[in-house]
Scaffold this active site. Structure first.
Site, short mmCIF file in Angstrom:
data_model
loop_
_atom_site.label_atom_id
_atom_site.label_comp_id
_atom_site.label_asym_id
_atom_site.label_seq_id
_atom_site.Cartn_x
_atom_site.Cartn_y
_atom_site.Cartn_z
CB CYS A 94 -1.12 7.05 1.85
SG CYS A 94 -2.51 6.03 2.37
CD GLU A 96 -2.79 -1.38 0.18
OE1 GLU A 96 -2.89 -0.44 -0.64
OE2 GLU A 96 -3.46 -2.41 0.09
#
Length: 466
Positions: A245, A211
């Site tokens: 993110c 990720e």
């Protein structure tokens, strides 16, 4: 500090003796994790705020504690259904055999968690891995050491060392951790570090879920409701001081609406934080190094002629690691803020003249982890859904799609590989074992040589009906 190799070997040997955890034991582990999180909530919130020098208490509770509880409860609620053997169709030529898929644990799962959401991004994958029947080792970030210590205490007080453990330490420990022969390794962090993790895992043929991040764009289409868009862009960009993110990295704006968009976004930021960076709800930057990086990005763009807009002075704030949110109008594309993931409260606005030009701008860059399109007209929404590639998409909002447990979360290309959350997480941390059950009386003898006469004719005829 626990040695990662010793911890791994203990888990591996225990898992070999009891490879399949039943539903009851998995439910008990999820119950224990939820109870522990609620017991240690205040300690975790205090630690997170201290690690950041100041982090909004409300952000700590909402973004790390509540989201983690939601993931734990989702896994527990659906666990028995996800664990069921799944019957699947058997092709005509193999009937009357029956086919099924049996979810089974992989074994020992490693989780490398980042500092920006140090509880959620450790416990959400842990909950999924436990639900799938695995044992879990967590390596939290050295940039959030107080939170890491509380997590380590919480997990060691809740689980036996052969079920779950937290390994603390610096970059050398992280390197040793990623080199262990896990049955699956999940990493959340930067693309650069993700490449190193993938290389280390490849030596053991360890499957990875990465990720990562990148530059997640926002596109304001001509039909966008500007006030609505500005409010959600401002929220997405300033939450956790932009250290998200999937946070909006830059905004593509119709050229004629650049000033209106800038004013609307700055106005929305002011409404969110009336006292600016002095607000208790506005979080600090995680470290002096990250703060200096943001100042360097801003100063470079200013020196190159970009217009910097802010609701308050953008000079360093004495005694605090806070960075005032800024909007940057049309910075040169070769500046650091347009080449690198910003990961902070800097929001570049880039003009475009046609939707095709905006599509080409995004397509020319790495596939982002998230893409946000604001448009009231469905045709404009579908243009981006049909013709862009990204890890995930939110239409007329930002960031929140990550918390929707029924949607898988993951990147594509440079923004990551694999996905988890909800059922996708259960399946990521499971071996979905295919099983064929052959009937006593079946036609497979037709496939046995010699292929002469009626057998040859039967096989030829079979091709016509498949």
């Amino acid at each position: 500090m626990t040695d990662p190799t010793s911890a791994f070997e203990l888990m591996k040997s225990t898992q070999a003796a009891a490879p399949i955890a039943d539903a009851q034991s998995r439910m008990a582990q999820l119950d224990a994790l939820e109870a522990a999180l609620m017991e240690y909530e205040d300690a975790l919130v205090t630690a997170m705020s201290a690690d950041f020098s100041h982090r909004s208490v409300h952000e700590c509770r909402i973004l790390d504690i509540t989201t983690s509880l939601s993931d734990i409860r989702t896994n527990r609620k659906h666990l028995k259904r996800w664990m069921r053997v799944r019957r699947v169709k058997t092709p005509l030529q193999f009937k009357p055999a029956r086919s099924e898929i049996r979810p089974q644990p992989l074994g020992v799962v490693g989780v490398i968690a980042p500092w920006n959401f140090p509880v959620y991004l450790a416990l959400a994958p842990m909950a999924a891995a436990l639900a799938a029947g695995n044992r879990v080792m967590i390596k939290p970030s050295e940039l959030s050491p107080r939170t890491s210590d509380v997590l380590a205490t919480m997990i060691s007080a809740t689980f036996p060392a052969d079920v779950a453990t937290v390994i603390t330490g610096g970059a050398d420990v992280a390197a040793a951790f990623s080199a262990l022969p896990f049955d699956h390794l999940l990493f959340t962090g930067s693309t650069a570090v993700g490449r190193k993790v993938a290389q280390a895992a490849a030596r053991n043929l360890t499957p990875v879920t990465l990720e990562l991040g990148g530059k997640s764009p926002v596109i304001l289409m001509p039909s966008a409701d500007l006030d609505r868009a500005a409010r959600r862009i401002a929220w997405g960009k300033t939450t956790n001081a932009g250290q998200v993110c999937v946070g909006p990295d830059y905004v593509l704006v119709p050229r004629k609406k650049m000033e209106m968009a800038a004013d609307a976004i700055l106005g929305a930021m002011m409404r969110l934080y009336p006292k600016g960076t002095a607000s208790d709800d506005y979080s600090a930057i995680i470290s002096e190094r990250h703060l200096a990086r943001l100042h360097a990005m801003r100063d470079e763009a200013k020196e190159r002629g970009a217009q910097i807009l802010s609701n308050e002075p953008t000079a360093p704030i004495a005694g605090a690691r806070k960075f005032a949110p800024i909007v940057v109008l049309d910075p040169p594309l070769d500046t650091a803020m347009m080449r690198e993931e910003i990961f902070g409260p800097i929001l570049p606005l880039i003009p475009y003249d046609t939707p095709e030009q905006a599509l080409a701008f995004v397509a020319a860059r790495d596939h982002p982890l998230a893409l946000y399109v604001f448009a009231e007209e469905k045709d404009e929404q579908d243009l981006w859904l049909d013709r862009s590639i990204s890890g995930g998409v939110a239409v007329n909002d930002t960031v929140i799609h990550v918390s929707v447990d029924t949607l898988p979360f993951g990147g594509v290309g440079a923004s990551g590989m694999g996905a988890y959350h909800g059922q996708a997480g259960f399946e990521t941390f499971s071996h979905m074992k295919p099983v064929l059950r052959q009937a006593r009386w079946n036609g497979m003898f037709v496939t046995e040589p010699p292929f002469k006469g009626w057998k040859a004719r039967a096989l030829k005829a079979l091709r016509k009906v498949l």
